[in-house]
Write a protein that holds these residues in place. Structure first.
Motif, short mmCIF file in Angstrom:
data_model
loop_
_atom_site.label_atom_id
_atom_site.label_comp_id
_atom_site.label_asym_id
_atom_site.label_seq_id
_atom_site.Cartn_x
_atom_site.Cartn_y
_atom_site.Cartn_z
N GLU A 215 0.93 -1.27 0.16
CA GLU A 215 0.30 -0.43 -0.35
C GLU A 215 1.19 1.14 -0.18
O GLU A 215 0.64 2.23 -1.04
CB GLU A 215 -1.02 -0.20 1.34
CG GLU A 215 -1.92 -1.19 1.02
CD GLU A 215 -2.25 -1.14 2.64
OE1 GLU A 215 -2.37 -0.72 3.78
OE2 GLU A 215 -4.11 -1.98 2.59
N ALA A 216 1.78 1.10 1.01
CA ALA A 216 2.70 2.33 0.96
C ALA A 216 3.45 2.78 -0.45
O ALA A 216 3.94 3.76 -1.23
CB ALA A 216 3.81 2.17 1.79
N LEU A 217 3.70 1.80 -0.93
CA LEU A 217 5.09 1.05 -2.82
C LEU A 217 3.74 2.24 -3.57
O LEU A 217 3.87 3.14 -4.03
CB LEU A 217 5.08 0.80 -2.85
CG LEU A 217 5.65 -0.02 -1.87
CD1 LEU A 217 6.26 -1.43 -3.04
CD2 LEU A 217 7.19 0.71 -1.96
N VAL A 218 2.28 1.95 -3.51
CA VAL A 218 1.13 2.26 -4.63
C VAL A 218 0.89 3.37 -4.33
O VAL A 218 1.30 4.42 -5.24
CB VAL A 218 0.05 1.79 -4.62
CG1 VAL A 218 -0.91 2.07 -5.07
CG2 VAL A 218 0.62 -0.41 -4.74
N ALA A 219 0.69 3.81 -3.11
CA ALA A 219 0.52 5.18 -2.36
C ALA A 219 1.59 6.17 -3.13
O ALA A 219 1.02 7.70 -3.53
CB ALA A 219 0.70 5.34 -1.12
N ALA A 220 2.85 6.04 -3.04
CA ALA A 220 3.94 6.89 -3.54
C ALA A 220 4.25 7.25 -4.55
O ALA A 220 3.98 8.29 -5.24
CB ALA A 220 5.17 6.63 -2.84
N LEU A 221 3.41 6.15 -5.09
CA LEU A 221 3.40 6.50 -6.74
C LEU A 221 2.56 7.12 -7.19
O LEU A 221 2.60 8.15 -8.14
CB LEU A 221 3.46 4.91 -7.63
CG LEU A 221 4.76 4.14 -7.73
CD1 LEU A 221 4.69 2.85 -7.56
CD2 LEU A 221 6.53 5.18 -8.57
N LYS A 222 1.56 7.16 -6.73
CA LYS A 222 0.57 7.89 -7.16
C LYS A 222 -0.30 9.29 -6.94
O LYS A 222 0.10 9.87 -7.74
CB LYS A 222 -0.82 7.09 -6.44
CG LYS A 222 -1.67 5.78 -7.21
CD LYS A 222 -3.03 5.34 -6.71
CE LYS A 222 -3.43 3.74 -6.31
NZ LYS A 222 -5.30 3.69 -6.52
#
Length: 84
Positions: A54-61
């Protein structure tokens, strides 16, 4: 919140679109660089703990990446147009 159906290949493609290294993604997501490296060495969907994915995806978004789900044409990523 569960891990979105995002693949490691999408994460790598998103980093490439942004011009980010693994270290950049680690810094912006709060995930350690060795963890990013380990996850990206695998294939398939993001593994590991749910919070990590979730943290990886949130940063990219947050940086402007949109993850495109399987829709008959295949999964992918693209940069979202910023409103001017």
């Amino acid at each position: 919140m569960s891990i979105p159906k995002v693949s490691i290949r999408q994460v790598k493609a998103a980093r490439a679109l942004l011009g980010w290294s693994q270290h950049d993604l680690a810094k912006r997501s709060g995930v350690s660089a060795p963890t990013v490296k380990r996850l990206e060495a695998a294939d398939g969907h993001i593994g590991g703990r749910a919070e990590t994915g979730e943290a990886l995806v949130a940063a990219l978004k947050e940086a402007g990446v949109e993850f495109i789900p399987e829709n008959g044409g295949g999964v992918g990523v693209r940069l979202v147009r910023r409103k001017r």
